[in-house]
Enzyme design. Structure first.
Site, PDB file in Angstrom:
ATOM      1  N   HIS A 145       0.850  -1.200   0.000  1.00  0.00           N
ATOM      2  CA  HIS A 145       0.000   0.000   0.000  1.00  0.00           C
ATOM      3  C   HIS A 145       0.884   1.248   0.000  1.00  0.00           C
ATOM      4  CE1 HIS A 145      -2.845   3.019   1.450  1.00  0.00           C
ATOM      5  NE2 HIS A 145      -3.810   2.192   1.090  1.00  0.00           N
TER       6      HIS A 145
ATOM      7  N   CYS B  74      -3.528   2.651  -4.691  1.00  0.00           N
ATOM      8  CA  CYS B  74      -4.488   3.444  -3.908  1.00  0.00           C
ATOM      9  C   CYS B  74      -4.498   4.869  -4.469  1.00  0.00           C
ATOM     10  CB  CYS B  74      -4.114   3.433  -2.429  1.00  0.00           C
ATOM     11  SG  CYS B  74      -5.207   4.476  -1.456  1.00  0.00           S
TER      12      CYS B  74
ATOM     13  N   HIS C 115      -7.475   0.478  -4.511  1.00  0.00           N
ATOM     14  CA  HIS C 115      -8.325   1.260  -3.599  1.00  0.00           C
ATOM     15  C   HIS C 115      -8.727   2.493  -4.389  1.00  0.00           C
ATOM     16  CE1 HIS C 115      -6.319  -0.212   0.414  1.00  0.00           C
ATOM     17  NE2 HIS C 115      -6.957  -1.167  -0.224  1.00  0.00           N
TER      18      HIS C 115
ATOM     19  N   ASP D 218     -12.881   3.013  -1.683  1.00  0.00           N
ATOM     20  CA  ASP D 218     -12.126   3.328  -0.472  1.00  0.00           C
ATOM     21  C   ASP D 218     -12.751   4.544   0.204  1.00  0.00           C
ATOM     22  OD1 ASP D 218     -10.170   3.018   1.381  1.00  0.00           O
ATOM     23  OD2 ASP D 218      -8.578   3.954   0.204  1.00  0.00           O
ATOM     24  N   HIS D 219     -13.018   4.413   1.434  1.00  0.00           N
ATOM     25  CA  HIS D 219     -13.578   5.492   2.265  1.00  0.00           C
ATOM     26  C   HIS D 219     -14.884   6.026   1.651  1.00  0.00           C
ATOM     27  CE1 HIS D 219      -9.221   6.371   3.749  1.00  0.00           C
ATOM     28  NE2 HIS D 219      -9.571   5.117   3.844  1.00  0.00           N
TER      29      HIS D 219
ATOM     30  N   TYR E 228     -15.243   4.604   6.917  1.00  0.00           N
ATOM     31  CA  TYR E 228     -15.818   3.312   6.548  1.00  0.00           C
ATOM     32  C   TYR E 228     -17.308   3.190   6.880  1.00  0.00           C
ATOM     33  CZ  TYR E 228     -11.198   1.923   5.170  1.00  0.00           C
ATOM     34  OH  TYR E 228      -9.997   1.840   4.502  1.00  0.00           O
TER      35      TYR E 228
HETATM   36  C1  DNO Z   1      -6.897   3.166   5.161  1.00  0.00           C
HETATM   37  C2  DNO Z   1      -6.189   2.030   4.618  1.00  0.00           C
HETATM   38  C3  DNO Z   1      -4.885   1.698   5.314  1.00  0.00           C
HETATM   39  C4  DNO Z   1      -4.314   0.444   4.702  1.00  0.00           C
HETATM   40  C5  DNO Z   1      -2.983   0.035   5.198  1.00  0.00           C
HETATM   41  C6  DNO Z   1      -2.456  -1.082   4.355  1.00  0.00           C
HETATM   42  O1  DNO Z   1      -8.015   3.398   4.882  1.00  0.00           O
HETATM   43  O2  DNO Z   1      -6.017   2.185   3.258  1.00  0.00           O
HETATM   44  O3  DNO Z   1      -5.102   1.458   6.666  1.00  0.00           O
HETATM   45  O4  DNO Z   1      -5.178  -0.612   4.993  1.00  0.00           O
HETATM   46  O5  DNO Z   1      -2.103   1.081   5.182  1.00  0.00           O
HETATM   47  O6  DNO Z   1      -1.563  -1.843   5.098  1.00  0.00           O
END
Ligand code: DNO
Length: 393
Positions: A239, A277, A304, A353-354, A370
């Site tokens: 990530h 991401c 992500h 994501d989010h 989340y």
């Molecule tokens: C946040 C996530 C991070 C991710 C870690 C991967 O929303 O994208 O917590 O899970 O950094 O190890």
């Protein structure tokens, strides 16, 4: 592309039926109760898998296909005396995951702090709430609360000035909240919670570790885990740093294309991959996201998808999924081109994501980033865009 959803386990206030109704079919999860450095057993992974996959009769099936994250202990990032033993534990956890048929593992290599935000309830003009990273609030924490030696040299004068004013007006509750937001970690964090004193101690442990050393440590970690992953049929996805720049004087080495290139050059093993991401990489204006997606397409084993709106001083907030500063449609075009080259087992999984806290979720307690409805909205928008691009291809 495969539609996935992060689920924190039985205590998540977003249910598996919520996930089904959002239309995702794969689950991203982790054994969050096990602290960084702890070993995952096959039985514990199997128990979580049963909860996810053995739903009530007649329900849409869900499959746990991605682990996010097996935390990498700070001992490994610093490559301290116990690093090798800690890597053996990490590898054992990977084996427990693989034994349960889960073949994609996400991890990060950010020292001390995983993803970081200064504001968790930042009001948007439409009444919803977003996550925000405010450079001056970070500087307030760094210079005035932590009192890190030399911290003020890391910020330009206008940010320092804003930080000074914020600090002057900061009540105890607000100061505590800032310390908690930064040091206590956010959901799914892979770092240990720390107060200001704990943070000082952690920073001191990194005193002699610069970016070059941290990169060597990451490569050493990868050299050990990638062959094991390959033989287990596992794909590793690193990530990116969030935000993608040094924080509190700590180096970060997964922030830009050159960082990933150095890792792929050093450890070309195909198990060595990337979690693409868009929100993390997109917090830097220097990162051209469609170009990065194209360059590393074959190594992107997980995506992500979210978007941020950047401000000139490095601050940013989380915008609607298609309406941040990155060209999400261009990113999707690149990912879909790669997806078409892959056979079905390895199509790219992504999760929305989010999401904003909005509608009924404003009356609930939700995990920062989340909530159900904000992510449902993001997934729906992304799914629509993907359908349109697929039919135009
Ligand atoms: C946040 C996530 C991070 C991710 C870690 C991967 O929303 O994208 O917590 O899970 O950094 O190890």
């Amino acid at each position: 592309m495969r539609q996935a959803w992060r689920w924190y386990g039985p205590h998540d206030n977003v249910s598996l039926d919520d996930v089904r109704q959002a239309g995702a079919t794969e689950i991203v999860s982790a054994l969050h109760a096990i602290p960084p450095g702890g070993e995952w057993t096959r039985e514990a992974v199997a128990a979580r898998k049963r909860i996810i996959e053995e739903g009530p009769a007649g329900r849409t099936p869900l499959k746990w296909t991605i682990v996010e994250s097996i935390p990498v202990a700070d001992e490994v990032k610093r490559f301290g005396k116990q690093a090798k033993a800690a890597i053996d534990v990490w590898t054992a956890s990977m084996e427990a995951v693989a034994a349960n048929g889960i073949k994609t593992i996400c991890y990060n290599f950010m020292p001390v702090l995983d993803w970081t935000r200064t504001d968790l309830d930042w009001p948007l003009p439409n009444g919803a709430k977003a996550l925000r990273f405010d450079e001056a609030r970070l500087a307030t924490y760094d210079i005035h609360i932590l009192k890190r030696p030399g911290a003020d040299q890391d910020y330009p004068p206008e940010v320092r000035e804003r930080a000074r004013k914020i600090f002057e007006g900061l009540g105890q509750t607000e100061a505590d909240r800032l310390v908690a937001n930064i040091g206590a970690g956010l959901p799914g964090t892979t770092s240990e919670p720390v107060d200001a004193a704990g943070m000082r101690e952690k920073l001191a442990q990194y005193g002699k570790i610069d970016a070059a050393q941290l990169r060597r440590n990451l490569i050493e970690f990868l050299e050990r885990i990638a062959p094991a992953a390959e033989s287990l049929g596992v794909r590793l996805t690193l990530h990116p740093d969030d935000p993608p720049r040094p924080l509190l004087g700590l180096p970060r080495v997964a922030s830009k294309a050159e960082d990933y290139q150095a890792l792929f050059d050093a450890v070309p093993n195909p198990a060595n991959g990337m979690c693409f991401c868009t929100g993390s990489l997109g917090a830097s204006a220097a990162n051209d996201l469609p170009a990065i997606a194209r360059r590393f397409a074959a190594r992107i084993y997980f995506a992500h998808l979210r978007a941020v709106k950047r401000e000139p001083d490095g601050s940013f907030y989380e915008a609607d999924h298609l309406d941040g500063d990155c060209d999400m449609i261009a990113v999707l075009r690149e990912l879909l081109a790669e997806d078409r080259r892959r056979d079905s087992e390895w199509k790219i999984p992504f999760r929305p994501d989010h999401g904003h806290v909005m509608l009924d979720d404003l009356r609930k307690k939700t995990n920062p980033g989340y909530s159900a409805i904000g992510r449902l909205k993001g997934l729906a928008e992304l799914r629509g865009a993907i359908r349109a691009l697929e039919s135009a291809a």
